[in-house]
Design a protein around this motif. Structure first.
Motif, PDB file in Angstrom:
ATOM      1  N   VAL A 149       0.836  -1.201   0.000  1.00  0.00           N
ATOM      2  CA  VAL A 149       0.000   0.000   0.000  1.00  0.00           C
ATOM      3  C   VAL A 149       0.865   1.243   0.000  1.00  0.00           C
ATOM      4  CG1 VAL A 149      -1.698   1.303   1.325  1.00  0.00           C
ATOM      5  CG2 VAL A 149      -1.911  -1.179   1.153  1.00  0.00           C
ATOM      6  N   VAL A 150       1.924   1.232   0.794  1.00  0.00           N
ATOM      7  CA  VAL A 150       2.846   2.368   0.847  1.00  0.00           C
ATOM      8  C   VAL A 150       3.529   2.542  -0.503  1.00  0.00           C
ATOM      9  CG1 VAL A 150       4.944   3.261   1.919  1.00  0.00           C
ATOM     10  CG2 VAL A 150       3.195   2.185   3.331  1.00  0.00           C
ATOM     11  N   ASP A 151       3.946   1.449  -1.131  1.00  0.00           N
ATOM     12  CA  ASP A 151       4.589   1.526  -2.445  1.00  0.00           C
ATOM     13  C   ASP A 151       3.643   2.116  -3.490  1.00  0.00           C
ATOM     14  OD1 ASP A 151       6.942   0.491  -1.470  1.00  0.00           O
ATOM     15  OD2 ASP A 151       6.564  -1.546  -2.194  1.00  0.00           O
ATOM     16  N   ILE A 152       2.393   1.705  -3.461  1.00  0.00           N
ATOM     17  CA  ILE A 152       1.403   2.239  -4.409  1.00  0.00           C
ATOM     18  C   ILE A 152       1.208   3.725  -4.167  1.00  0.00           C
ATOM     19  CG2 ILE A 152      -1.028   2.180  -5.093  1.00  0.00           C
ATOM     20  CD1 ILE A 152      -0.935  -0.855  -4.569  1.00  0.00           C
ATOM     21  N   TRP A 153       1.102   4.111  -2.907  1.00  0.00           N
ATOM     22  CA  TRP A 153       0.911   5.529  -2.563  1.00  0.00           C
ATOM     23  C   TRP A 153       2.121   6.339  -3.028  1.00  0.00           C
ATOM     24  CZ3 TRP A 153       3.571   8.806   0.819  1.00  0.00           C
ATOM     25  CH2 TRP A 153       2.962  10.042   1.021  1.00  0.00           C
ATOM     26  N   LEU A 195       2.174   9.365  -5.751  1.00  0.00           N
ATOM     27  CA  LEU A 195       2.721  10.674  -5.406  1.00  0.00           C
ATOM     28  C   LEU A 195       3.808  11.086  -6.402  1.00  0.00           C
ATOM     29  CD1 LEU A 195       2.751  13.011  -3.386  1.00  0.00           C
ATOM     30  CD2 LEU A 195       4.471  11.730  -2.089  1.00  0.00           C
ATOM     31  N   LEU A 196       4.690  10.172  -6.728  1.00  0.00           N
ATOM     32  CA  LEU A 196       5.737  10.467  -7.703  1.00  0.00           C
ATOM     33  C   LEU A 196       5.143  10.788  -9.072  1.00  0.00           C
ATOM     34  CD1 LEU A 196       8.450   7.817  -6.799  1.00  0.00           C
ATOM     35  CD2 LEU A 196       8.602  10.292  -6.511  1.00  0.00           C
TER      36      LEU A 196
END
Length: 82
Positions: free
Chosen positions: A4-8, A12-13
Motif C-alpha cells: 500500500v505504501v509503495d502504491i501511494w 505521489l511520484l
C-alpha cells in the motif's frame, strides 16, 4: 502494508512528475513567446534591442510590476520544489 505504501509513493511520484511536466510546458511556451517578442522587436527596429541600461529603470517599473512578478515567480518556484 508495504504494498500500500509503495502504491501511494508511486502515485505521489506520478503526480509530482505530471506537475513538473506541466511547469516545463508552461516555461517552454513562455520562452517561445519571449523569443517571438524579441524577434518582432528586432524586425521592427532593424537591430537587437539593447538591455535596460539605456533606459531609466524607474520609468520602466514605476508601478512595481516587475518586482511583484519577480516575487510571484520566486514563490511559484519555491512551491514547485516542495
Amino acid at each position: 502494508m508495504p504494498v500500500v505504501v509503495d502504491i501511494w509513493c508511486c502515485q505521489l511520484l506520478s503526480e509530482n512528475f505530471e506537475s513538473m511536466r506541466e511547469e516545463l510546458r508552461h516555461r517552454q511556451n513562455e520562452c517561445s513567446r519571449l523569443r517571438t517578442l524579441l524577434a518582432s522587436r528586432h524586425d521592427a527596429n532593424g537591430s537587437v534591442p539593447n538591455d535596460t541600461h539605456s533606459v531609466d529603470p524607474h520609468l520602466m517599473n514605476e508601478d512595481g510590476e516587475l518586482e511583484m512578478a519577480y516575487h510571484t515567480q520566486m514563490e511559484l518556484n519555491g512551491s514547485a520544489l516542495q
